[in-house]
Design a protein around this motif. Structure first.
Motif, PDB file in Angstrom:
ATOM      1  N   SER A 167       0.821  -1.143  -0.202  1.00  0.00           N
ATOM      2  CA  SER A 167       0.044   0.192  -0.009  1.00  0.00           C
ATOM      3  C   SER A 167       0.969   1.257  -0.145  1.00  0.00           C
ATOM      4  O   SER A 167       1.263   1.724   1.091  1.00  0.00           O
ATOM      5  CB  SER A 167      -0.870   0.076   1.259  1.00  0.00           C
ATOM      6  OG  SER A 167      -1.935  -0.936   1.167  1.00  0.00           O
ATOM      7  N   GLU A 208      -0.068  -3.099  -6.176  1.00  0.00           N
ATOM      8  CA  GLU A 208      -0.274  -1.741  -5.519  1.00  0.00           C
ATOM      9  C   GLU A 208      -1.606  -1.632  -4.979  1.00  0.00           C
ATOM     10  O   GLU A 208      -2.626  -1.778  -5.948  1.00  0.00           O
ATOM     11  CB  GLU A 208       0.108  -0.599  -6.137  1.00  0.00           C
ATOM     12  CG  GLU A 208       1.814  -0.522  -6.273  1.00  0.00           C
ATOM     13  CD  GLU A 208       2.106   1.005  -6.704  1.00  0.00           C
ATOM     14  OE1 GLU A 208       1.406   1.779  -6.931  1.00  0.00           O
ATOM     15  OE2 GLU A 208       3.407   1.112  -6.892  1.00  0.00           O
ATOM     16  N   ALA A 209      -1.877  -1.363  -3.974  1.00  0.00           N
ATOM     17  CA  ALA A 209      -3.370  -1.003  -3.323  1.00  0.00           C
ATOM     18  C   ALA A 209      -3.006   0.638  -2.578  1.00  0.00           C
ATOM     19  O   ALA A 209      -2.887   0.445  -1.289  1.00  0.00           O
ATOM     20  CB  ALA A 209      -3.850  -1.889  -2.473  1.00  0.00           C
ATOM     21  N   PRO A 210      -2.941   1.494  -3.443  1.00  0.00           N
ATOM     22  CA  PRO A 210      -2.575   2.655  -2.746  1.00  0.00           C
ATOM     23  C   PRO A 210      -3.318   3.127  -1.501  1.00  0.00           C
ATOM     24  O   PRO A 210      -4.526   2.778  -1.638  1.00  0.00           O
ATOM     25  CB  PRO A 210      -2.682   3.825  -3.950  1.00  0.00           C
ATOM     26  CG  PRO A 210      -2.722   2.770  -5.086  1.00  0.00           C
ATOM     27  CD  PRO A 210      -3.304   1.510  -4.655  1.00  0.00           C
ATOM     28  N   LEU A 211      -2.949   3.901  -0.583  1.00  0.00           N
ATOM     29  CA  LEU A 211      -3.560   4.642   0.319  1.00  0.00           C
ATOM     30  C   LEU A 211      -4.655   5.548  -0.076  1.00  0.00           C
ATOM     31  O   LEU A 211      -4.642   6.180  -1.247  1.00  0.00           O
ATOM     32  CB  LEU A 211      -2.440   5.201   1.331  1.00  0.00           C
ATOM     33  CG  LEU A 211      -1.347   4.374   2.187  1.00  0.00           C
ATOM     34  CD1 LEU A 211      -0.608   5.258   2.874  1.00  0.00           C
ATOM     35  CD2 LEU A 211      -2.151   3.252   2.688  1.00  0.00           C
ATOM     36  N   LEU A 239      -5.381   3.387   4.879  1.00  0.00           N
ATOM     37  CA  LEU A 239      -5.895   2.219   3.964  1.00  0.00           C
ATOM     38  C   LEU A 239      -7.291   2.351   3.123  1.00  0.00           C
ATOM     39  O   LEU A 239      -8.154   3.003   3.920  1.00  0.00           O
ATOM     40  CB  LEU A 239      -6.076   0.906   4.850  1.00  0.00           C
ATOM     41  CG  LEU A 239      -4.544   0.578   5.619  1.00  0.00           C
ATOM     42  CD1 LEU A 239      -5.129  -0.758   6.500  1.00  0.00           C
ATOM     43  CD2 LEU A 239      -3.560   0.165   4.855  1.00  0.00           C
ATOM     44  N   CYS A 240      -7.262   2.041   2.126  1.00  0.00           N
ATOM     45  CA  CYS A 240      -8.340   2.233   1.082  1.00  0.00           C
ATOM     46  C   CYS A 240      -9.056   0.745   0.882  1.00  0.00           C
ATOM     47  O   CYS A 240      -8.316  -0.039   0.113  1.00  0.00           O
ATOM     48  CB  CYS A 240      -8.096   3.076  -0.094  1.00  0.00           C
ATOM     49  SG  CYS A 240      -9.367   3.065  -1.228  1.00  0.00           S
ATOM     50  N   HIS A 271       1.672   2.737   9.945  1.00  0.00           N
ATOM     51  CA  HIS A 271       2.270   3.035   8.512  1.00  0.00           C
ATOM     52  C   HIS A 271       3.262   4.015   8.409  1.00  0.00           C
ATOM     53  O   HIS A 271       3.327   4.954   8.880  1.00  0.00           O
ATOM     54  CB  HIS A 271       1.055   3.302   7.655  1.00  0.00           C
ATOM     55  CG  HIS A 271       1.517   3.180   6.172  1.00  0.00           C
ATOM     56  ND1 HIS A 271       1.078   2.011   5.485  1.00  0.00           N
ATOM     57  CD2 HIS A 271       2.022   4.080   5.164  1.00  0.00           C
ATOM     58  CE1 HIS A 271       1.653   2.140   4.436  1.00  0.00           C
ATOM     59  NE2 HIS A 271       1.874   3.331   3.987  1.00  0.00           N
ATOM     60  N   TYR A 308      -0.190 -10.132   1.333  1.00  0.00           N
ATOM     61  CA  TYR A 308      -0.205  -8.854   1.378  1.00  0.00           C
ATOM     62  C   TYR A 308       0.893  -8.213   2.573  1.00  0.00           C
ATOM     63  O   TYR A 308       0.655  -8.728   3.533  1.00  0.00           O
ATOM     64  CB  TYR A 308      -1.716  -8.222   1.930  1.00  0.00           C
ATOM     65  CG  TYR A 308      -1.893  -6.846   2.323  1.00  0.00           C
ATOM     66  CD1 TYR A 308      -1.220  -5.639   1.582  1.00  0.00           C
ATOM     67  CD2 TYR A 308      -2.832  -6.305   3.352  1.00  0.00           C
ATOM     68  CE1 TYR A 308      -1.333  -4.391   1.809  1.00  0.00           C
ATOM     69  CE2 TYR A 308      -2.645  -5.039   3.758  1.00  0.00           C
ATOM     70  CZ  TYR A 308      -2.157  -3.949   2.874  1.00  0.00           C
ATOM     71  OH  TYR A 308      -2.272  -2.956   3.213  1.00  0.00           O
ATOM     72  N   LEU A 328       1.600  -5.734   5.053  1.00  0.00           N
ATOM     73  CA  LEU A 328       0.931  -4.652   5.564  1.00  0.00           C
ATOM     74  C   LEU A 328       1.969  -3.825   6.495  1.00  0.00           C
ATOM     75  O   LEU A 328       2.921  -4.588   6.970  1.00  0.00           O
ATOM     76  CB  LEU A 328      -0.141  -5.366   6.576  1.00  0.00           C
ATOM     77  CG  LEU A 328      -0.865  -4.103   7.435  1.00  0.00           C
ATOM     78  CD1 LEU A 328      -1.604  -3.080   6.642  1.00  0.00           C
ATOM     79  CD2 LEU A 328      -1.582  -5.191   8.508  1.00  0.00           C
ATOM     80  N   LEU A 330      -7.862  -2.121  -2.051  1.00  0.00           N
ATOM     81  CA  LEU A 330      -7.331  -3.162  -1.411  1.00  0.00           C
ATOM     82  C   LEU A 330      -7.932  -4.454  -2.182  1.00  0.00           C
ATOM     83  O   LEU A 330      -7.441  -5.573  -2.295  1.00  0.00           O
ATOM     84  CB  LEU A 330      -7.507  -3.414   0.086  1.00  0.00           C
ATOM     85  CG  LEU A 330      -6.479  -2.725   0.905  1.00  0.00           C
ATOM     86  CD1 LEU A 330      -6.793  -2.644   2.513  1.00  0.00           C
ATOM     87  CD2 LEU A 330      -5.028  -3.413   0.886  1.00  0.00           C
TER      88      LEU A 330
END
Length: 408
Positions: free
Chosen positions: A139, A159-162, A168-169, A195, A189, A191, A173
């Motif tokens: 992320s 990628e799972a951008p913030l 976290l989005c 963060h 994932y 994590l 995700l």
């Protein structure tokens, strides 16, 4: 850089060379003068020239906790400089700390393993649950080694951008988990909790949502929780393994960041109940990573370094507030997302018009070293990461230099 700028930086450096201030002996970040700090040979103090204020890499400007100093000097006095034992003292100290500090009794010593450090341990956990070519979701913006270590082990980064607030989005995700697990492949994932670099401390609701999505898509979670002891007032650390649905996950913990022990490496990998058999398959050679001094130092910090940590947390909370005030006064265009944990501030400098890499401008024109946002991945351009684990005097001077660098 012009000679005038170099001269100005050196003159301003002299303004903070004489601290600590009298009567503030309780603040661990004010006990060393700038001159004393510059005698250090670690990366923070040797990467840049002596006229640069270094507020980049995650090292604190503090002396070690007394408990750590006594443990290490005691070991040296005994000639106790050999190989680390395979005992559980470190894990036991971490378990006791977790119960007292976080009210968490889920760190079962029998489901732990000693590893060299959190990043290397995270990779070893990923290797237990994924294979070459499999996907690892991250992320961004996130700690740059998340990319390098994952790719070095021949895994694909997804990628799972913030979101815009650095949190976290869930929708990002879910999309990333779907893509990572496409075709029935194994996926994980990685994590970061809390963060790095946004300083977000994930809530129980946020982490429960992660677990639900991970289970829905067959994603295994490995949680880097190295900053867990560094949660500041107003937030509460929640171990990922403590939320429903996280029974098959792993987390990595260490005293490294909270007690400034990056130079004496050691960490603990913890498996959830449903992942214990996988952790038991960890190759024996992995346990050779942590140094004996690392285990000694980290164990002492967790057992007897609580008062020192409390003093550091108080100092960091004060610096967190001070940084906000300084930026509002001198650089109001910068968006400062007040961190809930860590000693790292993620600063959005895009309104200053300094391009994708404002850290380069602050270094060249202001002689302040910050971490460029670009290596943190998507969302990092136009940002810098600032380490505020310094004295108030150094922090004040750094912001003054940053403002001068942009003509303020």
């Amino acid at each position: 850089m012009s000679d005038d700028c170099v001269s100005d930086a050196r003159t301003s450096d002299a303004r903070v060379s004489g601290f600590p201030a009298s009567g503030d002996g309780g603040n661990p970040l004010r006990r060393l003068s700038l001159g004393e700090l510059r005698r250090r040979t670690s990366a923070k103090w040797r990467t840049y020239p002596a006229d640069v204020l270094p507020l980049w890499v995650a090292e604190m400007d503090a002396m070690p906790a007394g408990a750590v100093t006594r443990a290490l000097t005691g070991a040296l006095a005994l000639g106790d400089t050999g190989y680390p034992s395979s005992g559980t003292a470190y894990a036991e100290a971490l378990d006791s700390f977790a119960r007292k500090r976080w009210g968490w009794d889920g760190l079962a010593v029998e489901r732990t393993a000693a590893v060299a450090d959190v990043m290397r341990g995270s990779v070893e956990m990923l290797k237990l649950v994924t294979g070459p070519g499999d996907a690892v979701v991250v992320s961004p913006p996130v700690y740059p080694p998340f990319f390098g270590f994952v790719e070095h082990e021949d895994r694909r980064v997804v990628e799972a951008p913030l979101d815009a607030d650095g949190r976290l989005c869930p929708s990002a995700l879910e999309d990333a988990f779907r893509r990572a697990a496409a075709g029935g492949r194994r996926a994980a994932y990685l994590l970061c909790n809390p963060h790095n670099p946004t300083g977000a401390v994930h809530t129980r609701a946020e982490l429960t949502a992660v677990a639900e999505l991970a289970n829905a898509y067959g994603i295994r979670v490995v949680s880097d929780e190295i900053h867990a002891p560094l949660v500041l007032p107003g937030a509460q650390y929640v171990p990922y393994l403590s939320v429903p649905g996280a029974e098959n996950a792993f987390c990595l913990l260490s005293a490294s960041k909270a007690w400034n022990l990056a130079g004496v490496k050691a960490a603990v990998a913890v498996a959830g109940p449903a992942a214990a058999n996988e952790l038991a398959r960890l190759p024996e050679i992995v346990g050779h990573g942590p140094s004996h001094f690392g285990v000694v130092a980290h164990t002492a910090a967790l057992r007897d370094g609580g008062d020192w940590l409390d003093a550091v947390l108080t100092a960091l909370d004060e610096n967190r507030r001070l940084l906000g005030e300084l930026l509002e006064q001198h650089l109001p265009e910068i968006r400062y997302m007040r961190p809930e944990g860590t000693y790292l501030a993620w600063l959005d400098c895009r309104a200053l018009g300094l391009g994708d890499d404002p850290a380069a401008v602050f270094l060249e024109r202001g002689r302040v070293a910050l971490s460029s946002g670009i290596p943190f991945g998507t969302g990092g351009a136009g940002h810098v990461r600032l380490n505020f684990a310094a004295s108030p005097e150094v922090l004040t001077e750094a912001v003054r230099r940053m403002a001068a660098a942009v003509g303020r």
